[in-house]
Each structure stands twice: as C-alpha cells, then as structure tokens.
Design a protein around this motif. Structure first.
Motif, mmCIF file in Angstrom:
data_model
loop_
_atom_site.group_PDB
_atom_site.id
_atom_site.type_symbol
_atom_site.label_atom_id
_atom_site.label_comp_id
_atom_site.label_asym_id
_atom_site.label_seq_id
_atom_site.Cartn_x
_atom_site.Cartn_y
_atom_site.Cartn_z
ATOM 1 N N ARG A 109 12.357 -15.126 -4.340
ATOM 2 C CA ARG A 109 11.023 -14.562 -4.577
ATOM 3 C C ARG A 109 11.061 -13.217 -5.300
ATOM 4 O O ARG A 109 10.387 -13.061 -6.335
ATOM 5 N N PRO A 110 11.845 -12.214 -4.810
ATOM 6 C CA PRO A 110 11.806 -10.934 -5.532
ATOM 7 C C PRO A 110 12.333 -11.023 -6.965
ATOM 8 O O PRO A 110 11.846 -10.319 -7.854
ATOM 9 N N PHE A 158 -0.943 -10.731 -1.292
ATOM 10 C CA PHE A 158 -0.042 -9.845 -0.551
ATOM 11 C C PHE A 158 -0.179 -8.400 -1.048
ATOM 12 O O PHE A 158 -0.297 -7.460 -0.262
ATOM 13 N N GLU A 194 6.960 -1.133 -4.101
ATOM 14 C CA GLU A 194 5.537 -1.481 -4.244
ATOM 15 C C GLU A 194 4.652 -0.533 -3.441
ATOM 16 O O GLU A 194 3.606 -0.083 -3.928
ATOM 17 N N PRO A 233 3.876 -16.953 4.421
ATOM 18 C CA PRO A 233 3.960 -15.969 3.337
ATOM 19 C C PRO A 233 2.710 -16.051 2.462
ATOM 20 O O PRO A 233 2.198 -17.132 2.201
ATOM 21 N N LEU A 234 2.216 -14.882 2.046
ATOM 22 C CA LEU A 234 1.004 -14.859 1.223
ATOM 23 C C LEU A 234 1.387 -15.006 -0.245
ATOM 24 O O LEU A 234 2.497 -14.633 -0.654
ATOM 25 N N SER A 257 12.160 -5.228 4.038
ATOM 26 C CA SER A 257 12.290 -5.705 2.655
ATOM 27 C C SER A 257 12.653 -4.551 1.721
ATOM 28 O O SER A 257 12.295 -3.403 1.959
ATOM 29 N N GLY A 258 13.358 -4.875 0.647
ATOM 30 C CA GLY A 258 13.729 -3.858 -0.330
ATOM 31 C C GLY A 258 12.595 -3.563 -1.308
ATOM 32 O O GLY A 258 12.133 -2.431 -1.442
ATOM 33 N N GLY A 259 12.114 -4.635 -1.961
ATOM 34 C CA GLY A 259 11.114 -4.471 -3.019
ATOM 35 C C GLY A 259 9.820 -3.839 -2.531
ATOM 36 O O GLY A 259 9.152 -3.106 -3.272
ATOM 37 N N HIS A 276 12.655 -10.092 7.606
ATOM 38 C CA HIS A 276 13.418 -11.332 7.414
ATOM 39 C C HIS A 276 14.934 -11.127 7.358
ATOM 40 O O HIS A 276 15.678 -12.075 7.213
ATOM 41 N N ARG A 277 15.397 -9.862 7.464
ATOM 42 C CA ARG A 277 16.856 -9.631 7.393
ATOM 43 C C ARG A 277 17.537 -10.210 8.626
ATOM 44 O O ARG A 277 17.015 -10.060 9.751
ATOM 45 N N ILE A 305 9.436 -12.331 -9.091
ATOM 46 C CA ILE A 305 8.398 -11.309 -9.302
ATOM 47 C C ILE A 305 8.854 -10.280 -10.337
ATOM 48 O O ILE A 305 8.109 -9.900 -11.233
ATOM 49 N N PRO A 313 2.560 -11.605 7.523
ATOM 50 C CA PRO A 313 2.943 -12.871 6.886
ATOM 51 C C PRO A 313 4.394 -13.174 7.263
ATOM 52 O O PRO A 313 5.279 -12.370 7.002
ATOM 53 N N TYR A 337 1.453 -13.839 -4.066
ATOM 54 C CA TYR A 337 1.788 -12.484 -4.516
ATOM 55 C C TYR A 337 0.541 -11.593 -4.624
ATOM 56 O O TYR A 337 0.516 -10.479 -4.091
HETATM 57 N N1 UDP Z 1 5.846 -10.960 -1.052
HETATM 58 C C1 UDP Z 1 4.875 -11.937 -1.276
HETATM 59 N N2 UDP Z 1 4.300 -12.535 -0.173
HETATM 60 C C2 UDP Z 1 4.645 -12.223 1.103
HETATM 61 C C3 UDP Z 1 5.648 -11.240 1.308
HETATM 62 C C4 UDP Z 1 6.227 -10.632 0.214
HETATM 63 O O1 UDP Z 1 4.535 -12.236 -2.424
HETATM 64 O O2 UDP Z 1 4.087 -12.789 2.045
HETATM 65 C C5 UDP Z 1 6.505 -10.319 -2.220
HETATM 66 C C6 UDP Z 1 6.425 -8.807 -2.235
HETATM 67 O O3 UDP Z 1 5.301 -8.369 -2.954
HETATM 68 C C7 UDP Z 1 7.715 -8.372 -2.900
HETATM 69 C C8 UDP Z 1 8.675 -9.501 -2.624
HETATM 70 O O4 UDP Z 1 7.892 -10.593 -2.149
HETATM 71 O O5 UDP Z 1 7.576 -8.256 -4.305
HETATM 72 C C9 UDP Z 1 9.678 -9.066 -1.593
HETATM 73 O O6 UDP Z 1 10.477 -10.120 -1.289
HETATM 74 P P1 UDP Z 1 11.489 -10.101 -0.086
HETATM 75 O O7 UDP Z 1 10.979 -9.202 0.979
HETATM 76 O O8 UDP Z 1 11.739 -11.534 0.220
HETATM 77 O O9 UDP Z 1 12.820 -9.564 -0.742
HETATM 78 P P2 UDP Z 1 13.513 -8.149 -0.913
HETATM 79 O O10 UDP Z 1 12.612 -7.275 -1.730
HETATM 80 O O11 UDP Z 1 13.799 -7.612 0.453
HETATM 81 O O12 UDP Z 1 14.784 -8.461 -1.636
#
Ligand code: UDP
Length: 389
Positions: free
Chosen positions: A22-23, A270, A290, A264-265, A284-286, A206-207, A26, A237, A267
């Motif tokens: 997902r990240p 969310f 944001e 999960p919502l 989450s990192g991303g 989710h870690r 995006i 979510p 993008y």
């Molecule tokens: N995100 C999303 N829906 C959700 C939760 C997160 O679209 O229900 C998006 C969020 O905007 C961000 C990304 O998923 O851009 C983060 O993904 P995740 O937490 O899986 O990964 P990480 O950033 O920790 O690697």
C-alpha cells in the motif's frame, strides 16, 4: 546570422518500477505519472506483496497506477520473499530497462536491487537514507541494501542525505527531492484544517512488534479505549494482520462505545479522517509524514523511528507497548500533544518532508544527460597499477 544554440539533449529512459504494498503504491503513483509526463517509458511491476484488494488492487486503480506486469502471490511469508526475488531476476533480465527504480524499505528493494545488478543495470533508490538505527528491523536492512546497491539516491530530506554521507555515499550521487507522499496528498486537494475544526483520534497499528504479541496487543486495546474516554471518538481502521491477531489472541474483546472499528479505509477517506483528527496514534511510517503535512500531532508506538524530523520539531513522541510503563507513557504523550497550546503550535510547523513536487524533480533529474556517468555502469580500469586507497 548566428546559429541558435543547440538544445541540450534530454534523456528519455526506460525505467522499471516494481511495487508491492500500500505505501509503495501511494508514493510511487505520482512519481510514475511525472516520469511518463516528460516522456520516460515506465514498466510497472506489481510484486503482489499485498495481495488483498483494499491494501493493493483497488488502491493502484484509484491512484491511476496501471500495472504492466502483475504477480499476485498467495504464498506464505517465508516462501514469498524467495518468490519475489526469483520473479525480479526473471522480469529484469527479460525487460532489460535502462534502470530499476524502487522505493523505501520493503522486500521489493533488496529483490530488485539484486536483480538489477545481476543484469548489470543501475538501481536507483527513492526515499533513500531513512534510518531507524533498529538492528532488529528487517526494513532497516532493506534500506541499507538499497543504499549499498544504488547508483543514485533520491533522499527526501537533508537529514537523510546526511545519514547516507555518514555511511560513505558520495554526495554527487545524492539528490534531495522531498518525499512523494506529499505529492500524493496534494493530488487529493484536501487541505489542512484549523484546530477548532478537528476532533477525536485516528489510530492504526500493524507492526509485528505490537500486534503479534498477546500482551502488547491487549495493552494497545487498553490504550485505544483510554483515548476514547479522555480525548474523544476514536477511528480505528483495522489492518488485516491486526484483525487476524485480535481474533486469535483476544476473542470477544470489547471496545469503548466511542471507538469505531472498520476495515482499511480508501486512501481519500483515510486522509480526510486524518486531517479532521486532533491526534494520530500509530506504528506506521508514512503516516508520520502525512500527519506532518496537516499539522496533526502523532504518537508513534515504537521505540525508534526513521522520521526524526518530526521528533526534532516536537510534533511526534515515541512510546512502546513493551510494558505498562510504556503504555502509560503513550497516554501521557497523547494528553500532552492534545493540549490546546500544543495543538496550535504544531499546526504552524512547516512540513519537513517536501513541497509536493518530488515526482517532477525525479523525472527531471533522470532526464539529465550528465547523470549518464552514474547510470551507465562500466567496470573501472586500474590497469595503470594504481590502487583505490
Ligand atoms: N492508509 C490507507 N487506509 C488505511 C490506513 C492507511 O489508505 O486504512 C494509507 C496511509 O494514508 C499511508 C499508508 O496507507 O499513506 C500507510 O501504509 P502502512 O501503514 O501500511 O505502511 P507504512 O507507512 O508503515 O510503511
């Protein structure tokens, strides 16, 4: 009559862009769009690391990331990494692009870095130079493999450039371009809201460190319930992994009636929820990048982060769920960050992660013929008897 000065030739390269989570979707969608807009030819590969629809398929379509090659995997975690590597070796050698461009810290990075090198092709690392200094982190190793393999490093911030330099990366090979997560946010047209327009808390986790251990998971649920009673309505979510672990470890678990659980919502929804929140609590990192764009404070449920800029500017606090004291620290941080004065100060802090034009900067740099020296790989010549040091 004088001849018009010749226009410097701009390179149009064939770029293979793998992604799987997902990240990555995006953050890569705006970069792929920008690369194509200036005439680079892009082959996108979905490695299938996130194979469930809300985490990958729907999202890539929604963000306009058309996939050239898809490998939807249904393998378990241990065989998945091997499969991604063997796919990478095959796909890169079949397509022979001018370069392979991968982002961040997932298994896609080492797999495609290795595949690029096996085909004597340059590997370019986007979101380069993040460091958590966590020796237990698989992501940290993936980042370092990315750095060790890259011919060119697109770093999001000056701090990430400094980390790369401290590890011996030549400054000439680093370009600071911001993080394309901000490009993605700009494309939603959702702007930051005033503090008085926000309410409640957005929570995600989710870690493995937080959700794969029954005690930590139960501390996490306790924290979520406390946030609902002290700060306001909680939107949670639930990541598929977390949903699975809650069902396994905490069957019949009860949440405060102000906690809204959902899958999960999408993008856009969310991000809209994020900008309407007083606080984010997440591992989450991303999300750290944001939240910073929207001036929303954040508690990171980890002992370390790879986004130090937000710790330094005071908008992020770290806390772990290792023991009850850790969980108390998370509550304390949440209370502190949601005081009116903190909220107002944090809302004015400029976002350190970019200006929303990262994709364009990457596309422009890759069009620059002077980068051929890094992007065309040659064996060096030491035939005159010199040694490197
Ligand atoms: N995100 C999303 N829906 C959700 C939760 C997160 O679209 O229900 C998006 C969020 O905007 C961000 C990304 O998923 O851009 C983060 O993904 P995740 O937490 O899986 O990964 P990480 O950033 O920790 O690697």
């Amino acid at each position: 009559m004088t001849n018009p000065s010749p226009t410097p030739s701009v390179r149009r390269r064939r770029i293979l862009v793998p992604y799987g989570t997902r990240p990555e979707i995006i953050k890569l969608a705006p970069v792929v769009r920008a690369l194509r807009a200036v005439g680079h030819s892009v082959i996108t590969v979905n490695t299938g690391q996130h194979s469930d629809a809300p985490m990958s398929g729907d999202l890539s379509l929604a963000l306009g990331l058309e996939t050239t090659i898809t490998n939807v995997l249904t393998l378990d975690k241990s065989s998945r990494l091997g499969q991604i590597v063997s796919d990478a070796l095959r796909i890169v050698s079949e397509h022979r692009p001018d370069l392979v461009l991968a982002l961040g810290d997932t298994d896609t990075v080492p797999a495609y870095a290795l595949a690029a090198k096996r085909s004597s092709l340059p590997f370019v690392h986007l979101e380069a130079g993040l460091r958590s200094f966590n020796q237990r982190s698989a992501e940290e190793l993936n980042r370092k493999i990315g750095s060790a393999s890259a011919s060119l490093h697109f770093a999001p911030t000056e701090r990430s450039r400094a980390f790369l330099r401290s590890e011996g990366v030549d400054d000439d090979r680093i370009r600071v371009v911001g993080n394309s997560v901000i490009d993605a946010l700009l494309s939603t047209s959702l702007s930051p809201l005033g503090v008085e327009e926000r309410f409640g808390v957005l929570v995600t986790a989710h870690r493995a460190t937080n959700v794969d251990d029954p005690q930590r998971l139960s501390r996490f649920v306790g924290l979520v319930n406390d946030l609902a009673s002290t700060i306001g309505p909680v939107t949670f979510p639930v990541h598929p992994r977390t949903a699975q672990r809650m069902a396994q470890f905490l069957p019949g678990v009860r949440f405060h009636d102000q906690v809204t659980l959902s899958p999960p919502l999408g993008y856009f929804s969310f991000i809209d929820q994020l900008r309407r929140s007083l606080l984010v609590v997440t591992d989450s990192g991303g999300l750290q990048e944001e939240a910073s764009y929207f001036g929303v404070p954040l508690v990171v449920l980890r002992g370390s982060t790879s986004r130090w800029e937000s710790v330094e500017n005071g908008s992020v606090r770290l806390a772990t769920l290792d023991d009850d004291q850790g969980a108390a620290r998370a509550r304390e941080a949440a209370n502190l960050l949601t005081r009116d004065e903190s909220l107002r100060t944090i809302a004015t802090i400029p976002c350190p992660y970019g200006d929303g034009h990262t994709g364009e900067a990457v596309a422009r740099y890759l069009g620059d013929p002077s980068l051929d020296q890094y992007l065309i790989l040659e064996e060096p010549s030491f035939l005159n008897g010199e040694v490197p040091w």
